[in-house]
Design a protein around this motif. Structure first.
Motif, short mmCIF file in Angstrom:
data_model
loop_
_atom_site.label_atom_id
_atom_site.label_comp_id
_atom_site.label_asym_id
_atom_site.label_seq_id
_atom_site.Cartn_x
_atom_site.Cartn_y
_atom_site.Cartn_z
N SER A 281 0.83 -1.21 0.00
CA SER A 281 0.00 0.00 0.00
C SER A 281 0.86 1.25 0.00
O SER A 281 2.05 1.21 0.34
N PRO A 282 0.29 2.41 -0.36
CA PRO A 282 1.04 3.68 -0.28
C PRO A 282 1.47 4.03 1.15
O PRO A 282 2.37 4.85 1.34
N SER A 283 0.83 3.41 2.14
CA SER A 283 1.19 3.70 3.54
C SER A 283 2.62 3.26 3.86
O SER A 283 3.28 3.85 4.72
N TRP A 284 3.11 2.21 3.19
CA TRP A 284 4.44 1.67 3.51
C TRP A 284 5.56 2.67 3.22
O TRP A 284 6.35 2.97 4.13
N PRO A 285 5.68 3.23 2.01
CA PRO A 285 6.77 4.20 1.80
C PRO A 285 6.60 5.46 2.64
O PRO A 285 7.61 6.04 3.08
N ARG A 286 5.36 5.88 2.88
CA ARG A 286 5.16 7.05 3.75
C ARG A 286 5.65 6.76 5.15
O ARG A 286 6.29 7.61 5.80
N HIS A 287 5.35 5.56 5.62
CA HIS A 287 5.78 5.16 6.95
C HIS A 287 7.30 5.13 7.05
O HIS A 287 7.88 5.62 8.03
N LEU A 288 7.97 4.58 6.05
CA LEU A 288 9.43 4.50 6.08
C LEU A 288 10.06 5.89 6.10
O LEU A 288 11.07 6.12 6.79
#
Length: 464
Positions: A352-359
């Motif tokens: 999901s797009p949440s993964w790179p934002r989280h990193l």
């Protein structure tokens, strides 16, 4: 406040309250308990559930919670000492693993811990991913024994290998355990970095292996010393953390990476690469050892847990050749496979797009916390030497002045309101000097980090 410690604290109070009441007495309502103890309804519910499980109280739907009938007291303590003979000398020492799992009481600043702070965990994104995963038609069925194909492909993309080389496993510690038992014969030696992660030392000894230390410096393990250790011991495996090493934070440079592989190949041995902190980078992380290994020398372990949340215990093991079959067979016999809902949740999240934002958020916040902790140490306790600042991971590794006892300082520090980790458990043999591992990930915020260092300074003064 730590939610688990809040539940335990409330359960202790309610247990004492119930003990002083007659059986059948109605306990205060959940709303009353929420207001009286200033805790959330969830905390009240979990504390009461704990007491129900213990048999202290019983719940009656529509009526409330009541003190349970007292259990008959045992007529005397049974003698179980016979078990010591039956069990023999071998024992499992959990201290190395428990170091980062023991809850820190309220009022103590935690400079220990191996997970992201609660505010940085992607809780909402994981909850959303879990909800989506649970709706998948096969979410509660058995997954393929090697793991979901899409998740295997995702792990393969991190290493440049093929999905067929990947086994989805249940977290980094479990993967280490599997790899050690698959590669090293019972009673055999296994080479480890010194210092290293205490959970590795504990896992090796629990598997009946002998961890043999290979010293590291500011750039990690020296290939010449590694080659000597292989020749001296006849070991067939070396376990290392070449990227953001725990506890030193070092990154093995390219020439040493090549030297490690060369030393292992000449010895006919495996390298077990624990790549636990790849997603905790504050910049670019080098390619893993396995990416340049076509011969199957490297068994690579990549975990999602450290970069997400403690209970997302999903990892990928990359192995090639007969060792891969042995590791897969060991997992199948031991636990079949990691739970499919957890695999589906991990796949949903990292896709999901949440993964790179989280990193990106993790990278920025860890850098800020690292810098604040290092600056506070320089100001308040300059006698603690930091060889370097890590470019990833969760820890600072500090050398104490000669003559100080790191274990004694840990106890003194706790009395002054700060929890720290002594360096001694990170060495498989006698440590060359006293050290501390200080985590910048567990404290609530940067103000707490500074306050923790002030308390550590007071503890140091009291220790002299």
């Amino acid at each position: 406040m730590n939610n688990d410690s809040s539940v335990a604290s409330l359960a202790t109070r309610l247990r004492a309250e119930a003990t002083g009441l007659r059986a059948g007495t109605r306990m205060p309502s959940s709303r009353t308990l929420t207001e009286r103890y200033r805790v959330s309804p969830v905390t009240v519910s979990r504390a009461l559930a704990l007491l129900v499980a213990e048999g202290v109280v019983v719940t009656r739907p529509g009526s409330g919670t009541f003190v349970a009938e007292r259990r008959a007291a045992a007529s005397g303590e049974a003698d179980r000492s016979w078990q010591n003979t039956a069990l023999g000398e071998r024992r499992v020492d959990p201290e190395g693993v428990a170091l980062g799992l023991i809850p820190v009481p309220d009022g103590i600043v935690p400079l220990v811990g191996g997970y992201l702070p609660e505010g940085l965990r992607p809780t909402r994104a994981l909850a959303a991913a879990s909800a989506r995963a649970a709706r998948r038609p096969q979410a509660w069925g058995a997954p393929p024994p090697e793991g979901l194909p899409e998740l295997r492909a995702w792990f393969a993309g991190l290493t440049g290998c093929t999905p067929e080389d990947v086994l989805v496993s249940g977290g980094g510690q479990s993967s280490l355990w599997l790899a050690l038992r698959a590669v090293v014969a019972p009673g055999g030696p296994v080479l480890v970095e010194s210092p290293t992660y205490p959970g590795l030392i504990a896992a090796a000894r629990a598997a009946g292996l002998t961890p043999v230390p290979v010293p590291v410096d500011g750039d990690g393990v020296r290939p010449d010393l590694l080659a000597e250790a292989f020749a001296r011991t006849g070991a067939r495996a070396f376990v290392c953390q070449p990227t953001f090493h725990n506890p030193t934070g070092s990154v093995l440079p390219p020439d040493r990476r090549a030297g490690v592989l060369k030393a292992a190949r000449q010895a006919g041995a495996f390298v077990i690469e624990d790549d636990f902190a790849r997603h905790l980078s504050m910049g670019a992380a080098p390619a893993p050892l396995v990416a340049g290994d076509a011969a199957g020398t490297v068994v690579h372990i990549a975990s999602l847990t450290k970069a997400t949340a403690p209970s997302l215990r999903i990892s990928g093991i990359v192995a090639r050749g007969p060792v891969a079959e042995r590791i897969r067979a060991a997992q199948l016999v031991e636990s079949f496979f990691p739970a499919r809902p957890l695999q589906e949740t991990a796949l949903e999240f990292v896709s999901s797009p949440s993964w790179p934002r989280h990193l990106r958020a993790v990278s920025a916040e860890l850098r800020r916390r690292r810098d604040v902790l290092a600056a506070a140490l320089a100001e308040h306790v300059p006698e603690i030497q930091l060889p370097s600042l890590p470019s990833g991971g969760l820890y600072l590794w500090g050398r104490l002045p000669e003559g100080l006892d790191d274990a004694a300082l840990t106890e003194t520090a706790r009395a002054h309101g700060v929890a720290i980790a002594p360096g001694r458990p990170y060495f498989p043999a006698e440590p060359p000097a006293p050290y501390l591992r200080l985590s910048y990930s567990a404290a609530a915020d940067t103000d707490a980090l500074v306050e923790g260092v002030r308390r550590l300074s007071a503890a140091l003064r009291a220790s002299r």
